[in-house]
Design a protein around this motif. Structure first.
Motif, PDB file in Angstrom:
ATOM      1  N   ASP A 168       1.141   1.166   8.997  1.00 56.29           N
ATOM      2  CA  ASP A 168      -0.298   1.366   8.626  1.00 56.29           C
ATOM      3  C   ASP A 168      -0.522  -0.008   7.855  1.00 56.29           C
ATOM      4  N   PRO A 169      -1.721  -0.555   8.186  1.00 56.41           N
ATOM      5  CA  PRO A 169      -2.119  -1.762   7.687  1.00 56.41           C
ATOM      6  C   PRO A 169      -2.858  -1.358   6.229  1.00 56.41           C
ATOM      7  N   LEU A 170      -2.858  -0.234   6.093  1.00 53.93           N
ATOM      8  CA  LEU A 170      -3.538   0.246   4.566  1.00 53.93           C
ATOM      9  C   LEU A 170      -2.439  -0.179   3.685  1.00 53.93           C
ATOM     10  N   LEU A 171      -1.156  -0.054   3.963  1.00 49.15           N
ATOM     11  CA  LEU A 171      -0.041  -0.143   2.836  1.00 49.15           C
ATOM     12  C   LEU A 171      -0.151  -1.491   2.361  1.00 49.15           C
ATOM     13  N   ALA A 172      -0.629  -2.647   3.251  1.00 51.94           N
ATOM     14  CA  ALA A 172      -0.716  -3.980   2.685  1.00 51.94           C
ATOM     15  C   ALA A 172      -1.780  -4.440   1.729  1.00 51.94           C
ATOM     16  N   ILE A 173      -2.677  -3.482   1.489  1.00 48.69           N
ATOM     17  CA  ILE A 173      -3.737  -3.623   0.607  1.00 48.69           C
ATOM     18  C   ILE A 173      -3.878  -2.489  -0.444  1.00 48.69           C
ATOM     19  N   LEU A 174      -2.945  -1.631  -0.642  1.00 53.24           N
ATOM     20  CA  LEU A 174      -2.757  -0.633  -1.425  1.00 53.24           C
ATOM     21  C   LEU A 174      -2.177  -1.117  -2.702  1.00 53.24           C
ATOM     22  N   ALA A 175      -2.454  -0.900  -3.977  1.00 49.27           N
ATOM     23  CA  ALA A 175      -1.981  -1.296  -5.246  1.00 49.27           C
ATOM     24  C   ALA A 175      -1.675  -0.189  -6.190  1.00 49.27           C
ATOM     25  N   CYS A 176      -0.730  -0.128  -7.099  1.00 49.21           N
ATOM     26  CA  CYS A 176      -0.693   0.626  -8.184  1.00 49.21           C
ATOM     27  C   CYS A 176      -1.827   0.676  -9.112  1.00 49.21           C
ATOM     28  N   PRO A 177      -2.284   1.476  -9.617  1.00 50.32           N
ATOM     29  CA  PRO A 177      -3.706   1.423 -10.250  1.00 50.32           C
ATOM     30  C   PRO A 177      -3.316   0.914 -11.836  1.00 50.32           C
TER      31      PRO A 177
END
Length: 74
Positions: free
Chosen positions: A5-14
């Motif tokens: 999922d390309p979303l994984l590349a932009i998700l980050a720990c808050p």
């Protein structure tokens, strides 16, 4: 959510703003931050990335998660 999922590349720990890894969790899936040993659940396909949603992984769970990450990277 799947590993490609390309979303994984932009998700980050808050908390530390670093990358997260997708892991299977007892109740489904989770995003894991190995630096802080925090697991964030994915509920109905939606990552729960509030700082209060993070669950601390004990040493045994952390080792299991790292083993899974290494196996899925190979």
């Amino acid at each position: 959510m799947n590993p490609d999922d390309p979303l994984l590349a932009i998700l980050a720990c808050p908390l530390d703003k670093g990358p997260l890894s997708l892991l299977p969790d007892e109740g489904g899936q989770a995003l894991y931050n190995p630096r802080l040993r925090l697991s964030y659940p994915i509920v109905d396909g939606i990552p729960q990335l509030l700082p209060s949603s993070g669950r601390k992984a004990d040493a045994e769970a952390h080792d299991r998660y790292l083993t899974h990450l290494k196996a899925s990277a190979a």
